[in-house]
Enzyme design. Sequence first.
Site, PDB file in Angstrom:
ATOM      1  N   GLY A   1       7.981   0.699   4.259  1.00  0.00           N
ATOM      2  CA  GLY A   1       7.096  -0.495   3.431  1.00  0.00           C
ATOM      3  C   GLY A   1       6.019  -0.189   4.115  1.00  0.00           C
ATOM      4  O   GLY A   1       5.393  -1.658   3.229  1.00  0.00           O
ATOM      5  N   LYS A   2       5.247   0.054   4.828  1.00  0.00           N
ATOM      6  CA  LYS A   2       4.003  -0.073   5.638  1.00  0.00           C
ATOM      7  C   LYS A   2       3.389  -1.293   5.343  1.00  0.00           C
ATOM      8  O   LYS A   2       2.595  -2.062   4.467  1.00  0.00           O
ATOM      9  CB  LYS A   2       3.330   0.893   4.163  1.00  0.00           C
ATOM     10  CG  LYS A   2       2.946   2.615   4.469  1.00  0.00           C
ATOM     11  CD  LYS A   2       2.642   3.504   3.179  1.00  0.00           C
ATOM     12  CE  LYS A   2       2.651   4.367   3.372  1.00  0.00           C
ATOM     13  NZ  LYS A   2       4.183   4.675   2.931  1.00  0.00           N
ATOM     14  N   ARG A   3       4.600  -2.698   5.601  1.00  0.00           N
ATOM     15  CA  ARG A   3       3.822  -3.601   5.923  1.00  0.00           C
ATOM     16  C   ARG A   3       2.842  -3.748   7.019  1.00  0.00           C
ATOM     17  O   ARG A   3       2.598  -3.052   8.069  1.00  0.00           O
ATOM     18  CB  ARG A   3       5.512  -4.058   6.300  1.00  0.00           C
ATOM     19  CG  ARG A   3       6.857  -4.598   5.580  1.00  0.00           C
ATOM     20  CD  ARG A   3       6.654  -4.911   3.756  1.00  0.00           C
ATOM     21  NE  ARG A   3       7.181  -5.094   3.185  1.00  0.00           N
ATOM     22  CZ  ARG A   3       7.713  -4.435   2.773  1.00  0.00           C
ATOM     23  NH1 ARG A   3       7.400  -3.831   1.658  1.00  0.00           N
ATOM     24  NH2 ARG A   3       8.761  -4.371   1.439  1.00  0.00           N
TER      25      ARG A   3
ATOM     26  N   ASN B   1       0.935  -1.194   0.124  1.00  0.00           N
ATOM     27  CA  ASN B   1      -0.205   0.157   0.302  1.00  0.00           C
ATOM     28  C   ASN B   1       0.923   0.929  -0.088  1.00  0.00           C
ATOM     29  O   ASN B   1       1.776   1.246   1.146  1.00  0.00           O
ATOM     30  CB  ASN B   1      -1.056   0.206   1.583  1.00  0.00           C
ATOM     31  CG  ASN B   1      -0.451  -0.256   3.190  1.00  0.00           C
ATOM     32  OD1 ASN B   1      -0.186   1.077   3.428  1.00  0.00           O
ATOM     33  ND2 ASN B   1       0.423  -1.266   2.261  1.00  0.00           N
ATOM     34  N   ASP B   2       0.377   2.201  -0.888  1.00  0.00           N
ATOM     35  CA  ASP B   2       1.032   3.407  -1.033  1.00  0.00           C
ATOM     36  C   ASP B   2       0.417   4.348  -2.241  1.00  0.00           C
ATOM     37  O   ASP B   2      -0.744   4.188  -2.108  1.00  0.00           O
ATOM     38  CB  ASP B   2       2.663   2.712  -1.538  1.00  0.00           C
ATOM     39  CG  ASP B   2       3.615   4.416  -0.424  1.00  0.00           C
ATOM     40  OD1 ASP B   2       3.421   6.312  -0.732  1.00  0.00           O
ATOM     41  OD2 ASP B   2       4.542   3.896   0.892  1.00  0.00           O
TER      42      ASP B   2
END
Lengths: 312, 312
Positions: free
Chosen positions: B105-107, A108-109
């Site tokens: 990384g928005k993991r 996600n971004d």
Amino acid sequence: MSFDRMIEKIVEMQNPTVAGLDPKLAYIPPYILEEAVAEHGKTLEGAAAALVTYNKGLIDALCDIVPAVKPQAAYYEMYGWQGVRALAETIAYAQEKGMFVITDGKRNDIGATMEAYATAHLGTTDVLGEAVDAFGADALTVNGYLGTDGIKPLLGVCGEKDKGIFVLVKTSNPSSGELQDQKLESGKTVYEAMGAFCETWGEAVMGKYGYSGVGAVVGATYPAQLGEMREKAPHTFFLVPGYGAQGGGADDVVPAFDKNGLGAIINSSRGIMCAWQKEKCDEHDYAQAARREAIRMRDAFRARIGEIRLGE
Amino acid sequence: MSFDRMIEKIVEMQNPTVAGLDPKLAYIPPYILEEAVAEHGKTLEGAAAALVTYNKGLIDALCDIVPAVKPQAAYYEMYGWQGVRALAETIAYAQEKGMFVITDGKRNDIGATMEAYATAHLGTTDVLGEAVDAFGADALTVNGYLGTDGIKPLLGVCGEKDKGIFVLVKTSNPSSGELQDQKLESGKTVYEAMGAFCETWGEAVMGKYGYSGVGAVVGATYPAQLGEMREKAPHTFFLVPGYGAQGGGADDVVPAFDKNGLGAIINSSRGIMCAWQKEKCDEHDYAQAARREAIRMRDAFRARIGEIRLGE
């Protein structure tokens, strides 16, 4: 962008399941680990080599009966860039064997950054005029918390390619309700709102069989929500985690399917990967044990949903 | 787990900013690209080599004035496992030069899978008894859509390590409000609810200076929400994207800081990386152009928030 190719494979094999490839070293037969360590030592390189050997064995044993695999990116990143190379090799090998590959990355971004993720995992990277596939999977799981800006780039990058995304809607874990079950002022829960977004995002990328290229992740551990979402999001194909080790049974998952037996693909990771440990069979028989478990799983669904037919 | 080390660096350099390392090939000076192509061809290997050279030049020019760098994982994954190796090399080099490294990384995932991400990016991987750092960053951005099950494993894996996470709360993009601004029945918006989760999750990992190891991403493009969240989440350190290219100005970001000038670290990616293109200076001067822009950015904040002091 669509799931048409995946749907055709499900119908061809009469099997609405996907094998999760989440290869912890603890799941891998000792003979494979020993070979890898003998060549590379107890290094990330060694771990990655073991992952590839193990996965190839599983893929060989499953590719004529299971339509898809779902490698979970976390288990490859844990072994550094060497592990990520093992992910790329796994994707390529599964595709060579005809399988549909869903990279479970929950990426996600926004904007250009989401384009980069889309390019990395589903698209083609431009290296100064040369077109190269970086990972080249067939589908990617994504997280929609950032809204449309985080999803549109995927639709653009995938364009005409027959690829898809699965957006997290209602996840299988115990605490998924902390945010996802909360009611919004509109009267919808957060997960219902996310499901409605999937329907909207999918309008631009409808496939031939009544489903769009924008799917949703809805957990097997919440059967009521599965059925509810099947009604409310009729064009959204579901990827269903939580079957088996997490507690979801075959009956729990039935509400995810439409009248043609389509609309959902059910994941099992540990159940298939670790079948050899559960069966206590010879370690060299691990791939055949996985095949036996995959057949049991397929047959459990066949018994419940009958023949799977192409819709529309 | 805490942000103490990052906070100390911010105070030492009197600079509450972080340089984003999102290296698209289009940002990299032609002489670096030509060298890389001469050695490796127009391949992922060649692209990755150019990334590393470019990043090292930036890090050399910034490491004595900017406390932290934030590589965005997507731009490395776009160049395959070779790009991911470039990410690992970038992290190691920045740390060698004393910088705090935030992997963007928005993991997000649950249980054992989130543990694997935590291990990959912040922890230490166990390869059959050998302990190896896979990526070894100092902090990681994460997405909290899955609830506590997706965050707790990070707190566990990081344990005593002086590392932190930033949870997406209110993102900088135009459509962030589609979900995040919706009101819940409790009267809170989704982003307020997520901010409240950060405060709760952070209680177990409080640092020495009034902030916990659980930070939040709050965009520069929403100044009112920045100030509101600063009040409502007093122990949550903010990572603020959206400054510069996305439209946020220095004045917009002032509400993110507490009375000591702490509480937020402001990111600039394109502004710093592409300063040489904006200045139209010689390409060989790209790193010094980045330094000049980083100094301008630092001084813009110094003029607004005064001396930064350790709180509590």
